[in-house]
Design an enzyme around this catalytic site. Structure first.
Site, PDB file in Angstrom:
ATOM      1  N   GLN A  85      -0.468  11.321   8.636  1.00 25.62           N
ATOM      2  CA  GLN A  85       0.037  10.100   9.245  1.00 25.62           C
ATOM      3  C   GLN A  85      -1.061   9.439  10.068  1.00 25.62           C
ATOM      4  O   GLN A  85      -1.498   9.995  11.062  1.00 25.62           O
ATOM      5  CB  GLN A  85       1.222  10.414  10.153  1.00 25.62           C
ATOM      6  CG  GLN A  85       2.343  11.154   9.461  1.00 25.62           C
ATOM      7  CD  GLN A  85       3.416  11.576  10.452  1.00 25.62           C
ATOM      8  OE1 GLN A  85       3.797  10.823  11.328  1.00 25.62           O
ATOM      9  NE2 GLN A  85       3.902  12.797  10.311  1.00 25.62           N
ATOM     10  N   GLU A 105      -0.842   9.426  19.824  1.00 25.99           N
ATOM     11  CA  GLU A 105      -1.776  10.155  20.698  1.00 25.99           C
ATOM     12  C   GLU A 105      -1.809  11.643  20.364  1.00 25.99           C
ATOM     13  O   GLU A 105      -2.858  12.286  20.457  1.00 25.99           O
ATOM     14  CB  GLU A 105      -1.404   9.957  22.169  1.00 25.99           C
ATOM     15  CG  GLU A 105      -2.392  10.630  23.111  1.00 25.99           C
ATOM     16  CD  GLU A 105      -2.268  10.188  24.557  1.00 25.99           C
ATOM     17  OE1 GLU A 105      -2.816  10.891  25.431  1.00 25.99           O
ATOM     18  OE2 GLU A 105      -1.624   9.156  24.808  1.00 25.99           O
TER      19      GLU A 105
END
Length: 311
Positions: A85, A105
């Protein structure tokens, strides 16, 4: 990053035009699309491999704690399978960094732990999140993604853009069970995921392996599939006969327990409702329902779905 690693699991990045090499001739490409694709351009966004050190975290990130053990596990998976991803970033005017994180993050931190120099990213030029989300959904069904890339794209839309399984299914014209079953492929161990991403195992093989209870059993049977060229039907028969986990045991006069179609239907309904694998077993005097979850956050999601009014 090797060419093989680059080819595995771009997820949503596979749906977005790639930044062309410096000096490339773009005159023949319609609307700035990437070479060799027929995707519709996503307004205000492009896909690129960018240096990890050129990215700064988002100061408005609401999440303050990142589980180090979970980050280590993700870093190990990234080293084996690659990052499925891509993160989402935007350009910033800063003397120290070129980009700022918008989403991802945890993936960014784990990629650093994995020792990567660059990371796949969606570089967003617009502040309209809904526009980007709708464009990605519109492109999703047009691309020939491998099953893991498809699962990663679904997962990113669910997590980063707040879409639900129902919204995703309605928007891209696929059934909710298809979305749910495809997402379950991300629960397979990294070694099996690598074979699926490489095309050695089909999505049908992968879904059959999900019926096994342990990663070791899934790895063992995946090796047999590749070595013996087993069909999906043959794999399903092996699993049904309980031959995947260990060698057959003496029956000791007992007949093998047959699966109750009614219980299987209930298990399938519960799996769709709670968007995870559910098993329903019935013994002589009592039964049990086993609900699987991938993480603490996934457990919280399932509990909220079971008891929505419980604070």
């Amino acid at each position: 990053m090797s060419q093989q690693r680059r080819g595995l699991g771009r997820g949503l990045g596979a749906l977005i035009p790639t930044t062309p090499p410096v000096g490339a001739d773009d005159s023949a490409r319609p609307n700035g699309t990437a070479p060799g694709t027929d995707m519709q351009p996503v307004v205000g966004a492009h896909f690129a491999e960018i240096p990890l050190d050129s990215i700064r975290p988002n100061p408005r990130q609401p999440r303050e704690h990142f589980d180090e053990e979970a980050l280590d596990e993700l870093a190990t998976s990234i080293n084996i399978v690659g990052l499925l991803q891509p993160i989402v970033v935007r350009k910033v005017d800063s003397p120290e960094h070129d980009y700022e994180l918008i989403m991802g993050e945890r993936r960014w931190r784990a990629s650093k732990k994995a020792g990567l120099d660059t990371i796949p990213a969606i570089v967003r030029d617009t502040s309209d999140v809904d526009m980007l989300r709708d464009a990605l959904m519109e492109n999703l069904h047009r691309q020939q993604l491998n099953p893991l890339e498809e699962a990663a794209a679904y997962q990113q839309l669910l997590e980063d853009f707040g879409a639900t399984h129902e919204q995703l299914a309605s928007r891209i014209g696929r059934s909710r069970p298809h979305i749910t079953n495809t997402l379950r492929l991300l629960n397979l161990p990294p070694g099996v995921q690598r074979r699926v991403a490489a095309g050695v195992l089909s999505a049908g093989h992968a879904r059959a392996l999900l019926r096994l209870d342990s990663a070791e059993a899934q790895e063992h049977l995946a090796q047999r599939i590749v070595a013996e060229g087993l069909s999906v039907h043959a794999v399903e028969e092996i699993i049904a006969m309980r031959e995947a986990d260990e060698p057959p045991k003496p029956r000791q006069g007992r007949r093998k327990k047959t699966e109750d179609p009614a219980l299987k239907e209930i298990a399938d309904r519960l799996s769709d409702r709670y968007e995870t694998k559910v098993r329903v077993d019935m013994g002589r005097t009592k039964g049990k329902i086993v609900v699987e979850f991938a993480s603490r956050e996934d457990l919280d999601r399932i509990l909220k779905a079971m008891v929505p009014d419980d604070e």
